[in-house]
Structures are given as C-alpha cells and as structure tokens.
Design an enzyme around this catalytic site. Structure first.
Site, PDB file in Angstrom:
ATOM      1  N   ASP A  23       0.854  -1.190   0.000  1.00 44.89           N
ATOM      2  CA  ASP A  23       0.000   0.000   0.000  1.00 44.89           C
ATOM      3  C   ASP A  23       0.892   1.244   0.000  1.00 44.89           C
ATOM      4  O   ASP A  23       1.889   1.309   0.706  1.00 44.89           O
ATOM      5  CB  ASP A  23      -0.914  -0.017   1.236  1.00 44.89           C
ATOM      6  CG  ASP A  23      -2.055   0.969   1.106  1.00 44.89           C
ATOM      7  OD1 ASP A  23      -3.219   0.520   1.010  1.00 44.89           O
ATOM      8  OD2 ASP A  23      -1.801   2.199   1.099  1.00 44.89           O
ATOM      9  N   ILE A  24       0.490   2.223  -0.797  1.00 47.08           N
ATOM     10  CA  ILE A  24       1.291   3.443  -0.944  1.00 47.08           C
ATOM     11  C   ILE A  24       1.250   4.306   0.326  1.00 47.08           C
ATOM     12  O   ILE A  24       2.136   5.133   0.550  1.00 47.08           O
ATOM     13  CB  ILE A  24       0.789   4.235  -2.183  1.00 47.08           C
ATOM     14  CG1 ILE A  24       1.892   5.066  -2.787  1.00 47.08           C
ATOM     15  CG2 ILE A  24      -0.453   5.042  -1.873  1.00 47.08           C
ATOM     16  CD1 ILE A  24       1.548   5.619  -4.158  1.00 47.08           C
ATOM     17  N   ASN A  66     -12.802  -3.234   2.366  1.00 48.98           N
ATOM     18  CA  ASN A  66     -13.820  -2.199   2.453  1.00 48.98           C
ATOM     19  C   ASN A  66     -14.726  -2.299   1.231  1.00 48.98           C
ATOM     20  O   ASN A  66     -14.248  -2.499   0.114  1.00 48.98           O
ATOM     21  CB  ASN A  66     -13.163  -0.820   2.504  1.00 48.98           C
ATOM     22  CG  ASN A  66     -12.365  -0.613   3.780  1.00 48.98           C
ATOM     23  OD1 ASN A  66     -12.828  -0.968   4.865  1.00 48.98           O
ATOM     24  ND2 ASN A  66     -11.171  -0.067   3.663  1.00 48.98           N
ATOM     25  N   VAL A 108     -11.041   2.854  -3.758  1.00 48.27           N
ATOM     26  CA  VAL A 108     -10.692   2.377  -5.103  1.00 48.27           C
ATOM     27  C   VAL A 108     -11.706   1.305  -5.519  1.00 48.27           C
ATOM     28  O   VAL A 108     -11.842   0.278  -4.839  1.00 48.27           O
ATOM     29  CB  VAL A 108      -9.256   1.801  -5.135  1.00 48.27           C
ATOM     30  CG1 VAL A 108      -8.913   1.331  -6.548  1.00 48.27           C
ATOM     31  CG2 VAL A 108      -8.250   2.847  -4.654  1.00 48.27           C
ATOM     32  N   HIS A 159     -10.187  -5.179  -3.424  1.00 45.52           N
ATOM     33  CA  HIS A 159      -8.853  -5.366  -2.849  1.00 45.52           C
ATOM     34  C   HIS A 159      -8.980  -5.795  -1.401  1.00 45.52           C
ATOM     35  O   HIS A 159      -9.835  -5.321  -0.661  1.00 45.52           O
ATOM     36  CB  HIS A 159      -7.994  -4.106  -2.963  1.00 45.52           C
ATOM     37  CG  HIS A 159      -8.665  -2.854  -2.499  1.00 45.52           C
ATOM     38  ND1 HIS A 159      -9.635  -2.215  -3.241  1.00 45.52           N
ATOM     39  CD2 HIS A 159      -8.524  -2.121  -1.363  1.00 45.52           C
ATOM     40  CE1 HIS A 159     -10.054  -1.140  -2.593  1.00 45.52           C
ATOM     41  NE2 HIS A 159      -9.404  -1.064  -1.440  1.00 45.52           N
ATOM     42  N   HIS A 193      -6.950  -5.884   2.115  1.00 45.64           N
ATOM     43  CA  HIS A 193      -5.819  -5.332   2.853  1.00 45.64           C
ATOM     44  C   HIS A 193      -5.247  -6.433   3.745  1.00 45.64           C
ATOM     45  O   HIS A 193      -6.004  -7.117   4.446  1.00 45.64           O
ATOM     46  CB  HIS A 193      -6.250  -4.190   3.764  1.00 45.64           C
ATOM     47  CG  HIS A 193      -6.821  -2.987   3.060  1.00 45.64           C
ATOM     48  ND1 HIS A 193      -6.123  -1.809   2.906  1.00 45.64           N
ATOM     49  CD2 HIS A 193      -8.031  -2.775   2.477  1.00 45.64           C
ATOM     50  CE1 HIS A 193      -6.890  -0.923   2.272  1.00 45.64           C
ATOM     51  NE2 HIS A 193      -8.054  -1.485   1.998  1.00 45.64           N
TER      52      HIS A 193
HETATM   53  P1  AMP Z   1      -9.805   1.442   0.349  1.00 48.58           P
HETATM   54  O1  AMP Z   1     -10.096   2.637   1.200  1.00 48.58           O
HETATM   55  O2  AMP Z   1     -10.129   0.156   1.020  1.00 48.58           O
HETATM   56  O3  AMP Z   1     -10.406   1.572  -1.038  1.00 48.58           O
HETATM   57  O4  AMP Z   1      -8.230   1.404   0.194  1.00 48.58           O
HETATM   58  C1  AMP Z   1      -7.536   1.883  -0.911  1.00 48.58           C
HETATM   59  C2  AMP Z   1      -6.074   1.771  -0.580  1.00 48.58           C
HETATM   60  O5  AMP Z   1      -5.332   1.908  -1.781  1.00 48.58           O
HETATM   61  C3  AMP Z   1      -5.575   2.843   0.386  1.00 48.58           C
HETATM   62  O6  AMP Z   1      -5.015   2.199   1.531  1.00 48.58           O
HETATM   63  C4  AMP Z   1      -4.507   3.584  -0.428  1.00 48.58           C
HETATM   64  O7  AMP Z   1      -3.413   3.989   0.346  1.00 48.58           O
HETATM   65  C5  AMP Z   1      -4.129   2.549  -1.481  1.00 48.58           C
HETATM   66  N1  AMP Z   1      -3.587   3.075  -2.727  1.00 48.58           N
HETATM   67  C6  AMP Z   1      -4.097   4.065  -3.507  1.00 48.58           C
HETATM   68  N2  AMP Z   1      -3.345   4.241  -4.603  1.00 48.58           N
HETATM   69  C7  AMP Z   1      -2.349   3.337  -4.529  1.00 48.58           C
HETATM   70  C8  AMP Z   1      -1.230   3.018  -5.361  1.00 48.58           C
HETATM   71  N3  AMP Z   1      -1.004   3.663  -6.512  1.00 48.58           N
HETATM   72  N4  AMP Z   1      -0.393   2.032  -4.972  1.00 48.58           N
HETATM   73  C9  AMP Z   1      -0.610   1.374  -3.812  1.00 48.58           C
HETATM   74  N5  AMP Z   1      -1.646   1.612  -2.993  1.00 48.58           N
HETATM   75  C10 AMP Z   1      -2.496   2.593  -3.337  1.00 48.58           C
END
Ligand code: AMP
Length: 124
Positions: free
Chosen positions: A33-34, A91, A100, A104, A106
């Site tokens: 995760d970024i 989520n 996103v 996904h 976590h």
């Molecule tokens: P969610 O709130 O469950 O949709 O989590 C989305 C996750 O994606 C968050 O923890 C972000 O930090 C992560 N994220 C967004 N863009 C990127 C990226 N380019 N590379 C890695 N993680 C990302």
C-alpha cells in the site's frame, strides 16, 4: 456499480502505473500500500474487473475465486506474517470508505494491531 476501467488498480494491472510487488500469479497481484497503516500493509487484487466482494462473489468464475483466496494466503506467507498473526479486511462501498472501485484485500501486520475497530459501537 459498473466497473471503471480507469481506476488506479486497473492501471496497475495493465502495467500503466508501477507498484511495489509482493506476489503475483495467474489470478491475483499483491503489492505494498502506498500509504501504509501498519509496518506491513499489502493489498491483494484479483485479475479481473470486479468492483467489490459482492460483485466478485456473484460474478467471478470459481477458479478465480479459489485462486484469489489462495493468493491471499500465499502473500501472507511471503510476508512471513504467519507466526505473529495479521489482519485481512476489505472495504466495500460508502459506509466502509472504499476509495478504489476494484476489489482489494488489505493485509495488515508487523505489530500488535489492537482491537478490530477504534471505538466500541455505542448504538445508532
Ligand atoms: P480502500 O479505502 O479500502 O479503497 O483502500 C484503498 C487503498 O489503496 C488505500 O489504503 C490507499 O493507500 C491505497 N492506494 C491508492 N493508490 C495506490 C497506489 N497507486 N499504490 C498502492 N496503494 C495505493
């Protein structure tokens, strides 16, 4: 909700945006995760156009569903989280703050994570 092919994880799957890869197979990709919220914070995504767990479990073929679950386990093993433990979560939708719109999972670990949610539910 229709799948948005321009979401950031679709771009990562197409190789248009880089990621810090942990694990990949025919069914899934795992990457750091970024914006980590624990010492280890990795995301696992299926290789297919699925918005959420609801979409995935309703519409994905069985081999992809099985492969995705196996990839989550493989990723946790790869990260050496088995001994001390870890948390997985997904989520879905507005109430859960899904940012996103590509399914996904976590994987969080690397320290004691505390209770599952910050605050105790106090009703309504
Ligand atoms: P969610 O709130 O469950 O949709 O989590 C989305 C996750 O994606 C968050 O923890 C972000 O930090 C992560 N994220 C967004 N863009 C990127 C990226 N380019 N590379 C890695 N993680 C990302």
């Amino acid at each position: 909700m229709a799948y948005d092919q321009e979401n950031i994880f679709a771009k990562i799957l197409r190789g248009e945006i880089p990621c810090n890869k942990v694990y990949e197979d025919d069914h899934a990709l795992a990457f750091h995760d970024i914006n980590p919220q624990a010492p280890v914070h990795v995301l696992v995504i299926p290789k297919g156009e699925y918005v959420s767990m609801m979409d995935f479990t309703a519409n994905a073929p069985a081999d992809l569903m099985a492969g995705f679950m196996r990839a989550i386990g493989e990723t946790a093993r790869e990260l050496e989280l088995e001994e001390n433990g870890y948390r997985i979560l997904a989520n879905a939708g507005e109430h859960a703050h899904q940012d996103v719109p590509h399914l996904h999972i976590h994987i969080l670990g690397g320290k004691p994570l505390g209770p599952m949610l910050d605050r105790k539910f106090k009703g309504a």
